[in-house]
Design an enzyme around this catalytic site. Structure first.
Site, PDB file in Angstrom:
ATOM      1  N   LYS A 158       1.186  -0.915   0.148  1.00  0.00           N
ATOM      2  CA  LYS A 158      -0.147  -0.133  -0.342  1.00  0.00           C
ATOM      3  C   LYS A 158       1.018   1.309   0.075  1.00  0.00           C
ATOM      4  O   LYS A 158       1.687   1.580   0.186  1.00  0.00           O
ATOM      5  CB  LYS A 158      -0.841   0.034   0.697  1.00  0.00           C
ATOM      6  CG  LYS A 158      -2.544  -1.411   1.103  1.00  0.00           C
ATOM      7  CD  LYS A 158      -3.023  -0.919   2.539  1.00  0.00           C
ATOM      8  CE  LYS A 158      -4.200  -2.228   2.345  1.00  0.00           C
ATOM      9  NZ  LYS A 158      -4.687  -2.369   3.382  1.00  0.00           N
TER      10      LYS A 158
ATOM     11  N   PHE B 283     -16.090   3.900   6.710  1.00  0.00           N
ATOM     12  CA  PHE B 283     -14.347   4.615   6.553  1.00  0.00           C
ATOM     13  C   PHE B 283     -14.274   4.668   5.100  1.00  0.00           C
ATOM     14  O   PHE B 283     -12.981   4.652   4.674  1.00  0.00           O
ATOM     15  CB  PHE B 283     -13.516   3.503   7.082  1.00  0.00           C
ATOM     16  CG  PHE B 283     -13.232   2.308   7.271  1.00  0.00           C
ATOM     17  CD1 PHE B 283     -12.912   1.763   5.835  1.00  0.00           C
ATOM     18  CD2 PHE B 283     -13.823   1.998   7.632  1.00  0.00           C
ATOM     19  CE1 PHE B 283     -13.002  -0.120   5.779  1.00  0.00           C
ATOM     20  CE2 PHE B 283     -13.978   0.334   7.509  1.00  0.00           C
ATOM     21  CZ  PHE B 283     -13.594  -0.783   6.822  1.00  0.00           C
TER      22      PHE B 283
ATOM     23  N   ARG C 205      -2.034 -14.267   4.934  1.00  0.00           N
ATOM     24  CA  ARG C 205      -3.061 -13.598   6.299  1.00  0.00           C
ATOM     25  C   ARG C 205      -2.279 -14.000   6.950  1.00  0.00           C
ATOM     26  O   ARG C 205      -2.463 -12.949   8.301  1.00  0.00           O
ATOM     27  CB  ARG C 205      -4.068 -13.940   6.147  1.00  0.00           C
ATOM     28  CG  ARG C 205      -5.444 -13.820   4.894  1.00  0.00           C
ATOM     29  CD  ARG C 205      -5.799 -12.357   5.159  1.00  0.00           C
ATOM     30  NE  ARG C 205      -7.002 -11.873   5.702  1.00  0.00           N
ATOM     31  CZ  ARG C 205      -7.383 -10.574   5.559  1.00  0.00           C
ATOM     32  NH1 ARG C 205      -6.677 -10.322   4.443  1.00  0.00           N
ATOM     33  NH2 ARG C 205      -8.078 -10.496   6.344  1.00  0.00           N
TER      34      ARG C 205
ATOM     35  N   THR D 252      -5.595  -6.600  10.641  1.00  0.00           N
ATOM     36  CA  THR D 252      -5.913  -5.188  10.018  1.00  0.00           C
ATOM     37  C   THR D 252      -5.340  -4.117  10.791  1.00  0.00           C
ATOM     38  O   THR D 252      -4.648  -3.081  10.055  1.00  0.00           O
ATOM     39  CB  THR D 252      -7.309  -4.800   9.943  1.00  0.00           C
ATOM     40  OG1 THR D 252      -7.915  -6.414   9.473  1.00  0.00           O
ATOM     41  CG2 THR D 252      -7.753  -4.119   8.963  1.00  0.00           C
TER      42      THR D 252
ATOM     43  N   ARG E 199       2.146  -5.817   9.477  1.00  0.00           N
ATOM     44  CA  ARG E 199       1.838  -4.766   9.265  1.00  0.00           C
ATOM     45  C   ARG E 199       2.273  -4.664  11.097  1.00  0.00           C
ATOM     46  O   ARG E 199       2.126  -3.809  11.478  1.00  0.00           O
ATOM     47  CB  ARG E 199       0.442  -5.481   9.755  1.00  0.00           C
ATOM     48  CG  ARG E 199      -0.798  -5.607   8.107  1.00  0.00           C
ATOM     49  CD  ARG E 199      -1.562  -6.033   7.859  1.00  0.00           C
ATOM     50  NE  ARG E 199      -2.497  -5.447   7.107  1.00  0.00           N
ATOM     51  CZ  ARG E 199      -3.395  -5.632   6.719  1.00  0.00           C
ATOM     52  NH1 ARG E 199      -4.458  -7.161   7.769  1.00  0.00           N
ATOM     53  NH2 ARG E 199      -4.461  -5.583   5.526  1.00  0.00           N
TER      54      ARG E 199
ATOM     55  N   ASN F 144      -2.169   0.891   6.292  1.00  0.00           N
ATOM     56  CA  ASN F 144      -1.725  -0.714   7.040  1.00  0.00           C
ATOM     57  C   ASN F 144      -0.798  -1.477   6.214  1.00  0.00           C
ATOM     58  O   ASN F 144      -0.601  -2.617   6.067  1.00  0.00           O
ATOM     59  CB  ASN F 144      -2.570  -1.768   7.797  1.00  0.00           C
ATOM     60  CG  ASN F 144      -4.007  -1.791   6.905  1.00  0.00           C
ATOM     61  OD1 ASN F 144      -3.698  -1.699   5.525  1.00  0.00           O
ATOM     62  ND2 ASN F 144      -4.305  -3.062   7.487  1.00  0.00           N
TER      63      ASN F 144
ATOM     64  N   HIS G 215      -1.592  -5.368   1.282  1.00  0.00           N
ATOM     65  CA  HIS G 215      -3.013  -6.477   1.695  1.00  0.00           C
ATOM     66  C   HIS G 215      -2.992  -7.456   1.262  1.00  0.00           C
ATOM     67  O   HIS G 215      -1.843  -7.614   0.644  1.00  0.00           O
ATOM     68  CB  HIS G 215      -4.029  -5.566  -0.065  1.00  0.00           C
ATOM     69  CG  HIS G 215      -5.012  -5.948   0.296  1.00  0.00           C
ATOM     70  ND1 HIS G 215      -6.491  -6.619   0.277  1.00  0.00           N
ATOM     71  CD2 HIS G 215      -5.494  -7.186  -1.194  1.00  0.00           C
ATOM     72  CE1 HIS G 215      -7.489  -6.999  -0.151  1.00  0.00           C
ATOM     73  NE2 HIS G 215      -6.916  -8.022  -1.229  1.00  0.00           N
TER      74      HIS G 215
HETATM   75  P1  GTP Z   1      -7.190  -5.787   3.375  1.00  0.00           P
HETATM   76  O1  GTP Z   1      -5.806  -7.173   3.128  1.00  0.00           O
HETATM   77  O2  GTP Z   1      -6.698  -4.402   2.620  1.00  0.00           O
HETATM   78  O3  GTP Z   1      -8.616  -5.919   2.656  1.00  0.00           O
HETATM   79  O4  GTP Z   1      -7.023  -5.711   4.904  1.00  0.00           O
HETATM   80  P2  GTP Z   1      -8.286  -6.541   5.512  1.00  0.00           P
HETATM   81  O5  GTP Z   1      -9.098  -8.149   4.442  1.00  0.00           O
HETATM   82  O6  GTP Z   1      -7.758  -7.118   7.014  1.00  0.00           O
HETATM   83  O7  GTP Z   1      -9.495  -5.758   6.323  1.00  0.00           O
HETATM   84  P3  GTP Z   1     -10.452  -5.558   5.838  1.00  0.00           P
HETATM   85  O8  GTP Z   1     -10.643  -6.041   4.458  1.00  0.00           O
HETATM   86  O9  GTP Z   1     -11.547  -5.329   6.766  1.00  0.00           O
HETATM   87  O10 GTP Z   1     -10.923  -3.546   5.157  1.00  0.00           O
HETATM   88  C1  GTP Z   1      -9.754  -2.988   4.470  1.00  0.00           C
HETATM   89  C2  GTP Z   1      -9.020  -2.333   4.374  1.00  0.00           C
HETATM   90  O11 GTP Z   1      -9.697  -0.684   5.267  1.00  0.00           O
HETATM   91  C3  GTP Z   1      -7.722  -2.170   5.542  1.00  0.00           C
HETATM   92  O12 GTP Z   1      -7.092  -2.908   4.691  1.00  0.00           O
HETATM   93  C4  GTP Z   1      -7.481  -1.043   5.810  1.00  0.00           C
HETATM   94  O13 GTP Z   1      -6.341  -0.311   5.486  1.00  0.00           O
HETATM   95  C5  GTP Z   1      -8.909  -0.096   6.057  1.00  0.00           C
HETATM   96  N1  GTP Z   1      -9.813  -0.111   7.051  1.00  0.00           N
HETATM   97  C6  GTP Z   1     -10.153  -1.688   7.545  1.00  0.00           C
HETATM   98  N2  GTP Z   1     -11.115  -0.877   9.037  1.00  0.00           N
HETATM   99  C7  GTP Z   1     -10.400   0.526   8.861  1.00  0.00           C
HETATM  100  C8  GTP Z   1     -11.423   0.960   9.612  1.00  0.00           C
HETATM  101  O14 GTP Z   1     -11.830   1.565  10.841  1.00  0.00           O
HETATM  102  N3  GTP Z   1     -11.381   2.201  10.026  1.00  0.00           N
HETATM  103  C9  GTP Z   1     -10.349   2.909   8.930  1.00  0.00           C
HETATM  104  N4  GTP Z   1      -9.028   4.026   9.050  1.00  0.00           N
HETATM  105  N5  GTP Z   1      -9.825   2.081   7.655  1.00  0.00           N
HETATM  106  C10 GTP Z   1      -9.842   1.213   7.612  1.00  0.00           C
HETATM  107 MG    MG Z   2      -9.956  -7.370   3.214  1.00  0.00          MG
END
Ligand code: GTP
Ligand code: MG
Length: 139
Positions: free
Chosen positions: A11, A59, A87, A93, A104, A114, A117
């Site tokens: 990212k 968000f 993962r 996350t 992370r 973070n 992805h």
């Molecule tokens: P990805 O691998 O990027 O899909 O992350 P994830 O699967 O661990 O998390 P998720 O799919 O739930 O969320 C996608 C992305 O949205 C995260 O990786 C963060 O960059 C962002 N994100 C998730 N939760 C929050 C939140 O509460 N606040 C903010 N600002 N961003 C968030």
């Molecule tokens: Mg995700």
């Protein structure tokens, strides 16, 4: 063969901090083989398309702005049990909750910025890989 590929994307926070090489080293040393990789940028609209599953989350707009704020490095990776193992390698996350030694934990700046992805299913790994790469049948 199902289950042996995943999709990842470094990212903008990680790429902007010149951590691409350090993160790719960890990925390769964990046994993942890079099948496809490039450095590119998303428009806010393309970022929105990629994260469309989150379109009703509070968000979402910030996420689209952030994901289009700098360079990203999308990759397709291969390894047995790729989705689940990757993962584990990236961690939770929220970096505050990511296990010690995960990508992370080591590199993420916040729950939004973070670092990386990782696909959450074999099905999404294919969809997300196809979002960035074509002619994958050649690899
Ligand atoms: P990805 O691998 O990027 O899909 O992350 P994830 O699967 O661990 O998390 P998720 O799919 O739930 O969320 C996608 C992305 O949205 C995260 O990786 C963060 O960059 C962002 N994100 C998730 N939760 C929050 C939140 O509460 N606040 C903010 N600002 N961003 C968030
Ligand atoms: Mg995700």
């Amino acid at each position: 063969m199902a289950g042996n590929r995943t999709f990842t994307m470094l990212k903008p926070d990680a790429v902007g901090a010149s951590k691409s090489g350090a993160i790719i080293k960890i990925i390769e040393e964990a046994g993942f083989r890079i099948i496809a990789m490039k450095k590119t940028m998303l428009t806010p609209e393309r970022a929105g398309e990629f994260y469309t599953v989150h379109k009703d989350r509070p968000f979402y707009k910030d996420l689209c702005r952030y994901m289009s704020s700098g360079f990203i490095v999308p990759m397709i990776l291969e390894k047995e049990n790729a989705v689940e193992d990757f993962r584990k390698l990236i961690g939770a996350t929220d970096p505050a909750k990511a296990a010690p030694g995960t990508i992370r934990n080591l590199f993420a700046k916040s729950i939004e910025a973070n670092a990386i992805h990782g696909s959450d299913s074999d099905e999404n790994a294919i969809i997300e890989g196809n979002f960035f790469f074509s002619n994958l049948e050649r690899f």
